[in-house]
Write an enzyme that holds these catalytic residues in place. Structure first.
Site, PDB file in Angstrom:
ATOM      1  N   ASP A   1      41.976  40.434  32.491  1.00 47.53           N
ATOM      2  CA  ASP A   1      42.113  39.484  33.600  1.00 47.53           C
ATOM      3  C   ASP A   1      40.976  38.461  33.677  1.00 47.53           C
ATOM      4  O   ASP A   1      40.641  37.978  34.759  1.00 47.53           O
ATOM      5  CB  ASP A   1      42.194  40.238  34.931  1.00 47.53           C
ATOM      6  CG  ASP A   1      40.964  41.091  35.207  1.00 47.53           C
ATOM      7  OD1 ASP A   1      40.126  41.259  34.293  1.00 47.53           O
ATOM      8  OD2 ASP A   1      40.839  41.601  36.334  1.00 47.53           O
TER       9      ASP A   1
ATOM     10  N   ARG B   1      44.076  46.766  39.677  1.00 48.88           N
ATOM     11  CA  ARG B   1      43.935  46.483  41.103  1.00 48.88           C
ATOM     12  C   ARG B   1      44.413  45.082  41.435  1.00 48.88           C
ATOM     13  O   ARG B   1      45.087  44.854  42.443  1.00 48.88           O
ATOM     14  CB  ARG B   1      42.477  46.672  41.533  1.00 48.88           C
ATOM     15  CG  ARG B   1      42.271  46.575  43.050  1.00 48.88           C
ATOM     16  CD  ARG B   1      40.821  46.838  43.439  1.00 48.88           C
ATOM     17  NE  ARG B   1      39.922  45.863  42.860  1.00 48.88           N
ATOM     18  CZ  ARG B   1      38.893  46.153  42.069  1.00 48.88           C
ATOM     19  NH1 ARG B   1      38.650  47.413  41.753  1.00 48.88           N
ATOM     20  NH2 ARG B   1      38.112  45.219  41.581  1.00 48.88           N
TER      21      ARG B   1
ATOM     22  N   ARG C   1      26.939  50.179  38.551  1.00 48.76           N
ATOM     23  CA  ARG C   1      27.063  49.055  39.478  1.00 48.76           C
ATOM     24  C   ARG C   1      25.777  48.995  40.286  1.00 48.76           C
ATOM     25  O   ARG C   1      25.198  50.025  40.635  1.00 48.76           O
ATOM     26  CB  ARG C   1      28.282  49.231  40.372  1.00 48.76           C
ATOM     27  CG  ARG C   1      29.567  49.396  39.546  1.00 48.76           C
ATOM     28  CD  ARG C   1      30.824  49.374  40.390  1.00 48.76           C
ATOM     29  NE  ARG C   1      31.994  49.749  39.619  1.00 48.76           N
ATOM     30  CZ  ARG C   1      32.670  48.932  38.827  1.00 48.76           C
ATOM     31  NH1 ARG C   1      32.280  47.672  38.721  1.00 48.76           N
ATOM     32  NH2 ARG C   1      33.723  49.349  38.152  1.00 48.76           N
TER      33      ARG C   1
ATOM     34  N   GLY D   1      32.899  48.587  34.827  1.00 51.85           N
ATOM     35  CA  GLY D   1      33.728  49.624  34.233  1.00 51.85           C
ATOM     36  C   GLY D   1      33.664  49.598  32.717  1.00 51.85           C
ATOM     37  O   GLY D   1      33.629  48.533  32.107  1.00 51.85           O
TER      38      GLY D   1
ATOM     39  N   ASP E   1      34.360  40.594  35.349  1.00 48.94           N
ATOM     40  CA  ASP E   1      34.077  39.472  36.234  1.00 48.94           C
ATOM     41  C   ASP E   1      32.741  39.625  36.972  1.00 48.94           C
ATOM     42  O   ASP E   1      31.967  38.669  37.072  1.00 48.94           O
ATOM     43  CB  ASP E   1      35.220  39.325  37.250  1.00 48.94           C
ATOM     44  CG  ASP E   1      35.046  38.131  38.159  1.00 48.94           C
ATOM     45  OD1 ASP E   1      35.221  36.997  37.684  1.00 48.94           O
ATOM     46  OD2 ASP E   1      34.730  38.329  39.349  1.00 48.94           O
TER      47      ASP E   1
ATOM     48  N   ASP F   1      41.635  45.493  32.012  1.00 46.02           N
ATOM     49  CA  ASP F   1      42.595  44.768  32.853  1.00 46.02           C
ATOM     50  C   ASP F   1      43.097  43.460  32.236  1.00 46.02           C
ATOM     51  O   ASP F   1      44.089  42.902  32.707  1.00 46.02           O
ATOM     52  CB  ASP F   1      41.975  44.459  34.224  1.00 46.02           C
ATOM     53  CG  ASP F   1      41.796  45.708  35.069  1.00 46.02           C
ATOM     54  OD1 ASP F   1      42.558  46.674  34.850  1.00 46.02           O
ATOM     55  OD2 ASP F   1      40.905  45.730  35.924  1.00 46.02           O
TER      56      ASP F   1
ATOM     57  N   THR G   1      36.971  44.661  29.499  1.00 42.50           N
ATOM     58  CA  THR G   1      37.689  45.263  30.628  1.00 42.50           C
ATOM     59  C   THR G   1      39.118  45.532  30.208  1.00 42.50           C
ATOM     60  O   THR G   1      39.748  44.693  29.551  1.00 42.50           O
ATOM     61  CB  THR G   1      37.675  44.343  31.867  1.00 42.50           C
ATOM     62  OG1 THR G   1      38.621  44.833  32.838  1.00 42.50           O
ATOM     63  CG2 THR G   1      38.047  42.910  31.520  1.00 42.50           C
TER      64      THR G   1
ATOM     65  N   MET H   1      46.324  51.559  35.886  1.00 39.89           N
ATOM     66  CA  MET H   1      45.250  50.742  36.441  1.00 39.89           C
ATOM     67  C   MET H   1      45.662  49.273  36.510  1.00 39.89           C
ATOM     68  O   MET H   1      46.490  48.810  35.738  1.00 39.89           O
ATOM     69  CB  MET H   1      43.973  50.908  35.630  1.00 39.89           C
ATOM     70  CG  MET H   1      43.241  52.202  35.913  1.00 39.89           C
ATOM     71  SD  MET H   1      41.645  52.308  35.062  1.00 39.89           S
ATOM     72  CE  MET H   1      40.923  53.687  35.951  1.00 39.89           C
TER      73      MET H   1
END
Length: 327
Positions: free
Chosen positions: A133, A175, A75, A14, A106, A131, A129, A173
């Protein structure tokens, strides 16, 4: 270690605001040190197909302020196979690339580590990213910009919610990570948060909303991370409305607008520092690591540790602050 003569840089997974700033920093730092740069388009897919382009200083002019990634992203299921990675290596070798800088999340890091081990090619990974994370860095590229985007949306939604005595469920967003929901919820003054890391029952949420109504709140905002265990904003809103219909209930899905837009000053500076650091780590002989920021310092973490490190947890103090601010 042989002297690095050409670095390949690519983005994968992403997109995130700040990726272009990181590309720019990698290209110009490498060129400053007499190292040539090849841009690899469309991530691992482009690596397999040999979609490469020589990059010079002017290749990265006027991209600092742009969202997305000029190198594109994709991807690639084929790269998960030994045959796919062999094709990628053959293309990399033919192009004279002897080190890589990967920008992504990741999945990007996992592919980079495997590729580095199988073919003994140095690789540095930059966390890109929204996120936030990834282990090894307090902040990832794009997180700050995405938060600003979400907060701007929440501010606007609050205006219309207050005008109509409405209860808004705003899905953001995340997940597997509630970082955006938590930070934007605190900054945007949300009344409740639904996070993947916390198993919040619908009944518990309804009790919280009831208490807020009793305190004469005429409108409310609930931030729902897309990975919340109750199934996303639409499902949460439907279940709440069945038992709590005091307010006119609305749902707003912010979606991919969170990934776009011009990167914030914080993300531009962070990306530049990370790109600069990644190239210099390769020059120093670091062969398999991620770049991150800890406190105010840019640091490296081995890829193995970054991918298998301790489970990331939300800031417990910020969670408590969110609870206190909701009274």
């Amino acid at each position: 270690m042989n002297k690095i003569e050409r670095i390949g840089v690519y983005t994968s997974g992403g997109d995130a605001p700040g990726m272009n700033a990181a590309i720019r920093a990698v290209v110009r730092t490498a060129l400053y040190n007499g190292i040539k740069v090849t841009g690899i388009y469309r991530g691992y897919e482009g690596m397999i197909e040999g979609d490469f382009k020589e990059m010079v200083s002017r290749s990265v002019s006027s991209i600092l302020q742009k969202g997305g990634t000029i190198l594109k992203s994709a991807r690639c299921a084929e790269f998960r196979t030994p045959e796919g990675r062999q094709k990628a290596y053959d293309q990399v070798k033919a192009a004279g690339i002897d080190a890589l800088v990967a920008i992504g999340g990741d999945g990007t890091f996992t592919g980079a580590e495997l590729f580095s081990k199988e073919f003994d090619i140095p690789v540095m990974c930059i966390p890109g990213t929204i996120d936030n994370d990834l282990y090894g860095s307090d902040y990832t590229l794009g997180f700050d910009t995405a938060n600003n985007t979400v907060i701007d949306a929440i501010d606007k939604i609050k205006d219309t919610a207050a005008s109509h005595n409405r209860l808004f469920f705003v899905e953001v967003m995340g997940r597997d990570s509630g970082c955006i929901a938590l930070n934007a919820g605190v900054a945007g003054g949300a009344e409740a948060l639904m996070l993947p890391e916390k198993d919040t029952a619908i009944e518990e949420l309804i009790d919280s909303l009831e208490e807020a109504r009793e305190r004469n709140k005429t409108s409310m905002i609930v931030i729902v991370a897309e990975g919340d265990k109750n199934g996303g904003a639409y499902n949460v809103a439907k279940r709440v409305k069945e038992k709590f219909d005091f307010y006119d209930t609305k749902v707003s899905i912010l979606g991919h607008l969170q990934r776009g837009g011009s990167p914030s000053s914080f993300d531009r500076v962070l990306a530049t520092r990370m790109g600069y650091f990644a190239v210099n780590e390769l020059i120093r002989g670091n062969r398999s690591a991620t770049v991150g920021i800890r406190g105010s310092q840019i640091v490296s973490t081995s890829l193995e540790e970054a991918l298998r490190g301790k489970e990331l947890k939300l800031d417990e103090e910020l969670l408590k602050i969110a609870q206190v601010m909701n009274i």
